[in-house]
Design an enzyme around this catalytic site. Structure first.
Site, PDB file in Angstrom:
ATOM      1  N   ASP A   4       1.135  -1.071   0.245  1.00 22.86           N
ATOM      2  CA  ASP A   4       0.153  -0.087   0.001  1.00 22.86           C
ATOM      3  C   ASP A   4       0.925   1.071  -0.025  1.00 22.86           C
ATOM      4  O   ASP A   4       0.083   2.392   0.051  1.00 22.86           O
ATOM      5  CB  ASP A   4      -0.799   0.087   1.168  1.00 22.86           C
ATOM      6  CG  ASP A   4      -1.984  -0.818   0.887  1.00 22.86           C
ATOM      7  OD1 ASP A   4      -2.640  -1.568   0.167  1.00 22.86           O
ATOM      8  OD2 ASP A   4      -2.651  -1.164   2.182  1.00 22.86           O
ATOM      9  N   ASP A  61      -8.468  -6.443  10.007  1.00 23.83           N
ATOM     10  CA  ASP A  61      -7.959  -5.539   8.815  1.00 23.83           C
ATOM     11  C   ASP A  61      -7.989  -4.187   9.937  1.00 23.83           C
ATOM     12  O   ASP A  61      -7.021  -2.982   9.225  1.00 23.83           O
ATOM     13  CB  ASP A  61      -9.035  -5.471   7.622  1.00 23.83           C
ATOM     14  CG  ASP A  61      -8.641  -6.829   6.899  1.00 23.83           C
ATOM     15  OD1 ASP A  61      -7.923  -6.963   6.184  1.00 23.83           O
ATOM     16  OD2 ASP A  61      -9.581  -7.088   6.376  1.00 23.83           O
TER      17      ASP A  61
HETATM   18  C1  BGC Z   1      -1.558  -5.234  10.845  1.00 27.03           C
HETATM   19  C2  BGC Z   1      -0.633  -6.546  11.221  1.00 27.03           C
HETATM   20  C3  BGC Z   1      -0.746  -7.827  10.529  1.00 27.03           C
HETATM   21  C4  BGC Z   1      -0.990  -7.777   9.567  1.00 27.03           C
HETATM   22  C5  BGC Z   1      -1.931  -9.018   9.133  1.00 27.03           C
HETATM   23  C6  BGC Z   1      -2.094  -5.283   9.554  1.00 27.03           C
HETATM   24  O1  BGC Z   1      -3.815  -5.010   8.849  1.00 27.03           O
HETATM   25  O2  BGC Z   1      -1.297  -3.271  10.617  1.00 27.03           O
HETATM   26  O3  BGC Z   1      -0.207  -6.020  12.628  1.00 27.03           O
HETATM   27  O4  BGC Z   1       0.362  -7.827  11.435  1.00 27.03           O
HETATM   28  O5  BGC Z   1      -2.191  -7.205   9.281  1.00 27.03           O
HETATM   29  O6  BGC Z   1      -2.840 -10.099   9.510  1.00 27.03           O
END
Ligand code: BGC
Length: 460
Positions: free
Chosen positions: A174, A398
């Site tokens: 992103d 998310d």
């Molecule tokens: C989060 C991370 C996480 C990843 C995988 C991201 O949106 O900010 O902390 O490890 O997702 O789940």
């Protein structure tokens, strides 16, 4: 399955072998070099290799009713903060640090090639167009990113250079696409993305990560390339490829440090839409002009990833680059999956009646209601595609649907609130998010259950 567009050997390697031959050291080379993957970067690291199963994710999945059926699938290991490198016992990454994972990977490999998938995700001013993962480093903290995050990762990975691991790193999802679409003067701009464009710290951070990690023989860098519902439009597509090339030449990096790109990381865009296509016209109106497609040049991730590969090569990347597609949550199966095209009465009825992706709008990105697990991880499934992967561990949130205080650098983004009516980046539509979600990265049991139920292909 086999791919038809076999890539040439990486030029750097070819050169090394050629000069070794010239120097007459062939015997020495063959005598001293064990035949491990670490000695030579292969074209597609997934071919002939297993992929690391993260025991933490696997246990979470197995603890869910029906979860055993997918608990042995490989998923990405995310280093989402500096402390995750050593292990911080957080609900997100658990109690395993990078070394623990690599030791476990060496054990799983048992001397055979094994892909270890590592998500590098901690840029200064991270996630400038959203709040759910906005991170621990301020916009100006590029020095800390380099010395406290990338350098220690590179040091640890170097210790595993002579193992049979093939370390696939996905670089900073992103980040670069945000500098194309979410900056002034566009109406999708955010002040934070304007700052990250102006200070150069996304480009320099990505360049630094590529160059440090790319110097390790068994590391395969894949740069994040958004997804078709983000950079599939004319004015974003070539510009994004140009920016990726700029980053691949920044801060010590060269395009040789890039093995490929990944699309759809942690997103929900369908792999293949089968009931409508760009180029079709319904009742006098092109599919591109339907409200769903909205002038995009692509309707799905596979066609987008393959076309982006060609564009990237035309802009100076090695013709041997390969693509990964994150298929962890883009299955869109279950009873509501359309079995045929929509009615041809008008273009919107046609597209909306036939589309697999059932989001309200494809700018929606947080805990999407109705989503299912997508294609299981697969090696070389299509020309130009190195693998379908589950980089986002399905079942990990998310972002939280309401504000939840935490010390993980996770804000509250209203795109994760099911009552939110949207912003310019999703064209002012409802967010489509599931309710009652925990902060990003934390286990979200209700979402996992839905992903399982709506899996496509179905989970047996
Ligand atoms: C989060 C991370 C996480 C990843 C995988 C991201 O949106 O900010 O902390 O490890 O997702 O789940």
């Amino acid at each position: 399955m086999s791919r038809t567009n076999a890539h040439p050997t990486r030029p750097r390697r070819a050169l090394a072998v050629a000069s070794a031959l010239l120097l007459g050291v062939t015997t020495a080379l063959t005598a001293s070099a064990p035949a491990t993957a670490a000695d030579e970067r292969v074209d597609n690291p997934y071919v002939g290799a297993d992929v690391y199963v993260n025991p933490i994710w696997s246990a979470n999945a197995a603890a869910e009713p029906g979860g055993e059926a997918v608990a042995d699938q490989p998923t990405g290991v995310w280093l989402d903060r500096i402390s995750a490198i050593e292990g911080n016992d957080s609900p997100t990454t658990g109690d395993m640090g990078l070394r623990d994972h690599l030791d476990e990977a060496v054990a799983q490999a048992a001397g055979e090639p094994l892909v270890f998938q590592l998500v590098v995700y901690n840029l200064p001013g991270r996630d400038c167009a959203a709040l759910a993962s906005n991170g621990e480093l301020g916009p100006e903290e590029i020095d800390r990113y380099e010395s406290e995050y990338i350098d220690p990762i590179a040091d640890i990975l170097s210790d595993y250079e002579d193992t049979s691991l093939r370390i696939v790193t996905t670089i900073e999802l992103d980040s670069l696409p945000n500098l194309i679409t979410n900056v002034s003067p566009r109406n999708t701009a955010t002040p934070e993305c304007d700052v990250m464009l102006a200070n150069g710290n996304y480009v320099n951070g990505v360049g630094y990560a590529l160059s440090r990690l790319g110097a390790i023989d068994n590391v395969y860098n894949y740069v994040d390339a958004g997804h078709h519902g983000w950079i599939g439009w004319e004015d974003n597509f070539a510009a994004s490829a140009a920016l990726f090339h700029e980053a691949a030449n920044a801060n010590g990096a060269t395009p040789d440090d890039v093995h490929g790109f990944i699309s759809n990381t942690a997103n929900y865009s369908a792999l293949k839409e089968e009931h409508f296509a760009i180029g079709e016209t319904i009742n006098g109106t092109p599919v591109r002009q339907s409200s769903w497609v909205d002038w995009n040049n692509y309707v799905d991730e596979l066609s987008f990833a393959q076309a982006l590969r060609v564009e990237l090569v035309s802009q100076g990347f090695d013709p041997g680059i390969g693509m990964l597609i994150d298929t962890s949550r883009n299955g869109w199966g279950g009873p509501d999956r359309p079995v045929s095209a929509g009615p041809t009465t008008d273009v919107d009825a046609y597209v909306d009646g036939g589309r697999f992706d059932r989001r309200i709008q494809y700018g929606n990105w947080c805990n999407q209601a109705g989503a299912g697990l997508g294609e299981r991880p697969t090696t070389a499934p299509e020309p130009g595609i190195d693998a379908y992967v589950w980089m986002k561990p399905p079942g990990e949130s998310d972002g939280s649907s309401t504000e939840i205080p935490n010390d993980e650098g996770k804000g509250f983004d209203r795109m994760c609130d099911p009552t939110y009516e949207g912003n310019p980046r999703n064209n002012h539509n409802m967010s489509g998010a599931l309710p009652d979600a925990p902060v990003s990265g934390h286990w979200f049991s209700a979402q996992f259950q839905e992903l399982l139920a709506n899996a496509h292909p179905p989970v047996q």
